[in-house]
Design a protein around this motif. Structure first.
Motif, PDB file in Angstrom:
ATOM      1  N   GLY A   1       2.210 -13.720  -5.929  1.00  0.00           N
ATOM      2  CA  GLY A   1       1.306 -12.676  -6.369  1.00  0.00           C
ATOM      3  C   GLY A   1       2.047 -11.676  -7.238  1.00  0.00           C
ATOM      4  O   GLY A   1       3.234 -11.836  -7.535  1.00  0.00           O
ATOM      5  N   HIS A   2       1.352 -10.604  -7.634  1.00  0.00           N
ATOM      6  CA  HIS A   2       1.934  -9.651  -8.565  1.00  0.00           C
ATOM      7  C   HIS A   2       1.879  -8.235  -8.015  1.00  0.00           C
ATOM      8  O   HIS A   2       0.928  -7.849  -7.333  1.00  0.00           O
ATOM      9  N   LEU A   3       2.918  -7.481  -8.319  1.00  0.00           N
ATOM     10  CA  LEU A   3       3.001  -6.051  -8.040  1.00  0.00           C
ATOM     11  C   LEU A   3       3.351  -5.339  -9.335  1.00  0.00           C
ATOM     12  O   LEU A   3       3.907  -5.941 -10.260  1.00  0.00           O
ATOM     13  N   VAL A   4       3.037  -4.051  -9.387  1.00  0.00           N
ATOM     14  CA  VAL A   4       3.498  -3.212 -10.492  1.00  0.00           C
ATOM     15  C   VAL A   4       4.497  -2.211  -9.932  1.00  0.00           C
ATOM     16  O   VAL A   4       4.274  -1.621  -8.871  1.00  0.00           O
ATOM     17  N   PHE A   5       5.616  -2.054 -10.637  1.00  0.00           N
ATOM     18  CA  PHE A   5       6.649  -1.089 -10.262  1.00  0.00           C
ATOM     19  C   PHE A   5       6.807  -0.072 -11.377  1.00  0.00           C
ATOM     20  O   PHE A   5       6.821  -0.431 -12.559  1.00  0.00           O
ATOM     21  N   THR A   6       6.947   1.176 -11.012  1.00  0.00           N
ATOM     22  CA  THR A   6       7.352   2.210 -11.953  1.00  0.00           C
ATOM     23  C   THR A   6       8.147   3.252 -11.184  1.00  0.00           C
ATOM     24  O   THR A   6       8.103   3.296  -9.949  1.00  0.00           O
ATOM     25  N   SER A   7       8.894   4.082 -11.891  1.00  0.00           N
ATOM     26  CA  SER A   7       9.789   5.045 -11.248  1.00  0.00           C
ATOM     27  C   SER A   7       9.136   6.410 -11.114  1.00  0.00           C
ATOM     28  O   SER A   7       8.361   6.831 -11.986  1.00  0.00           O
ATOM     29  N   LEU A   8       9.480   7.099 -10.032  1.00  0.00           N
ATOM     30  CA  LEU A   8       9.039   8.479  -9.850  1.00  0.00           C
ATOM     31  C   LEU A   8       9.741   9.374 -10.861  1.00  0.00           C
ATOM     32  O   LEU A   8      10.943   9.236 -11.105  1.00  0.00           O
ATOM     33  N   ARG A   9       9.007  10.308 -11.447  1.00  0.00           N
ATOM     34  CA  ARG A   9       9.616  11.245 -12.389  1.00  0.00           C
ATOM     35  C   ARG A   9      10.668  12.105 -11.692  1.00  0.00           C
ATOM     36  O   ARG A   9      11.724  12.409 -12.266  1.00  0.00           O
ATOM     37  N   ASN A  10      10.384  12.523 -10.476  1.00  0.00           N
ATOM     38  CA  ASN A  10      11.354  13.225  -9.641  1.00  0.00           C
ATOM     39  C   ASN A  10      11.934  12.209  -8.672  1.00  0.00           C
ATOM     40  O   ASN A  10      11.242  11.762  -7.752  1.00  0.00           O
ATOM     41  N   PRO A  11      13.198  11.786  -8.867  1.00  0.00           N
ATOM     42  CA  PRO A  11      13.755  10.717  -8.032  1.00  0.00           C
ATOM     43  C   PRO A  11      13.671  10.989  -6.537  1.00  0.00           C
ATOM     44  O   PRO A  11      13.640  10.051  -5.736  1.00  0.00           O
ATOM     45  N   GLU A  12      13.630  12.264  -6.154  1.00  0.00           N
ATOM     46  CA  GLU A  12      13.560  12.597  -4.728  1.00  0.00           C
ATOM     47  C   GLU A  12      12.144  12.987  -4.313  1.00  0.00           C
ATOM     48  O   GLU A  12      11.928  13.462  -3.193  1.00  0.00           O
ATOM     49  N   GLY A  13      11.176  12.804  -5.206  1.00  0.00           N
ATOM     50  CA  GLY A  13       9.813  13.228  -4.941  1.00  0.00           C
ATOM     51  C   GLY A  13       8.998  12.180  -4.203  1.00  0.00           C
ATOM     52  O   GLY A  13       9.511  11.171  -3.722  1.00  0.00           O
ATOM     53  N   GLU A  14       7.693  12.438  -4.125  1.00  0.00           N
ATOM     54  CA  GLU A  14       6.749  11.549  -3.457  1.00  0.00           C
ATOM     55  C   GLU A  14       5.632  11.184  -4.434  1.00  0.00           C
ATOM     56  O   GLU A  14       5.384  11.892  -5.408  1.00  0.00           O
ATOM     57  N   MET A  15       4.957  10.102  -4.138  1.00  0.00           N
ATOM     58  CA  MET A  15       3.828   9.659  -4.948  1.00  0.00           C
ATOM     59  C   MET A  15       2.574  10.405  -4.519  1.00  0.00           C
ATOM     60  O   MET A  15       2.138  10.297  -3.376  1.00  0.00           O
ATOM     61  N   SER A  16       2.001  11.180  -5.439  1.00  0.00           N
ATOM     62  CA  SER A  16       0.787  11.910  -5.113  1.00  0.00           C
ATOM     63  C   SER A  16      -0.280  11.727  -6.195  1.00  0.00           C
ATOM     64  O   SER A  16      -1.229  12.486  -6.262  1.00  0.00           O
ATOM     65  N   GLY A  17      -0.096  10.729  -7.038  1.00  0.00           N
ATOM     66  CA  GLY A  17      -1.045  10.477  -8.110  1.00  0.00           C
ATOM     67  C   GLY A  17      -0.344  10.093  -9.391  1.00  0.00           C
ATOM     68  O   GLY A  17       0.897  10.057  -9.464  1.00  0.00           O
ATOM     69  N   ALA A  18      -1.122   9.821 -10.431  1.00  0.00           N
ATOM     70  CA  ALA A  18      -0.570   9.344 -11.700  1.00  0.00           C
ATOM     71  C   ALA A  18       0.528  10.228 -12.276  1.00  0.00           C
ATOM     72  O   ALA A  18       1.528   9.716 -12.804  1.00  0.00           O
TER      73      ALA A  18
END
Length: 205
Positions: free
Chosen positions: A45-62
């Motif tokens: 199957g497939h996944l999408v990977f991208t990096s957080l703008r703040n390396p120590e941050g959390e994902m809270s939206g686009a």
């Protein structure tokens, strides 16, 4: 009649980690949201990977992540201990991230636009490859890295096929980081390579 855009599970990468084609690598996943995303992508199957703008941050939206990432094939996945999943993936295509849809399990699905490199002339990319390698060798000497480092770079990014040439920027970065804090080259600078318009532009950078 309109065609509905395909959405893929998204795994945001923290800690300054960045994935780019044609990388293949393993990840240990511990966040419940990431494990849930990976579970939805069975083998092949497939996944999408991208990096957080703040390396120590959390994902809270686009806005939390860079708008360019990669589509990757899940080669293998397994639960290795309670709350930890290990996956092995191969990044196959650079993509622009478009519409983010939050899932009840806490991860996002994202629609993507493929972004392939335009065609290049073989002579041009080989010339740029040779130039980048010479500059790396100069830097290796000044930095005091052992001579074997260049041999390792050549083994990881051979010039005899296009995938090797495409790999050069990422392999070079991995060895420049030896004996230094992990990911000492800021993720925004490595992201600029991922977003370069073409392979020749990437090799020049």
């Amino acid at each position: 009649m309109t065609t509905q855009a395909v959405e893929y599970p998204l795994i945001p990468l923290g800690g300054g980690v960045l994935v780019a084609p044609p990388m293949a690598r393993a990840f240990g996943l511990g966040r419940p949201e990431s494990i849930a995303a990976a579970r939805t992508a069975s083998a092949n199957g497939h996944l999408v990977f991208t990096s957080l703008r703040n390396p120590e941050g959390e994902m809270s939206g686009a806005p939390s992540v860079f708008g360019v990432g990669v589509r990757a094939v899940v080669v293998e996945s397994a639960i290795v201990s309670q709350g930890v999943m290990r996956i092995f993936i191969e990044a196959v295509q650079r993509v622009r991230l478009q519409i983010f849809t939050l899932q009840r399990e806490g991860f996002y699905r994202v629609s993507i636009e493929p972004w392939d490199d335009p065609p290049t002339r073989d002579a041009e990319v080989r010339s740029l490859y040779d130039r980048a390698l010479r500059l790396f060798e100069d830097l290796r000497r000044r930095s005091g890295l052992p001579p074997v480092t260049t041999k390792l770079v050549l083994a990881g990014a051979p010039a005899d096929h296009i995938n090797g040439i495409q790999s050069l920027p990422w392999v070079v970065f991995s060895y420049l980081g030896q004996d230094s804090p992990p990911h000492w080259i800021p993720v925004a600078e490595r992201q600029a390579l991922l977003e370069a318009p073409s392979l020749p532009d990437r090799l020049r950078l």
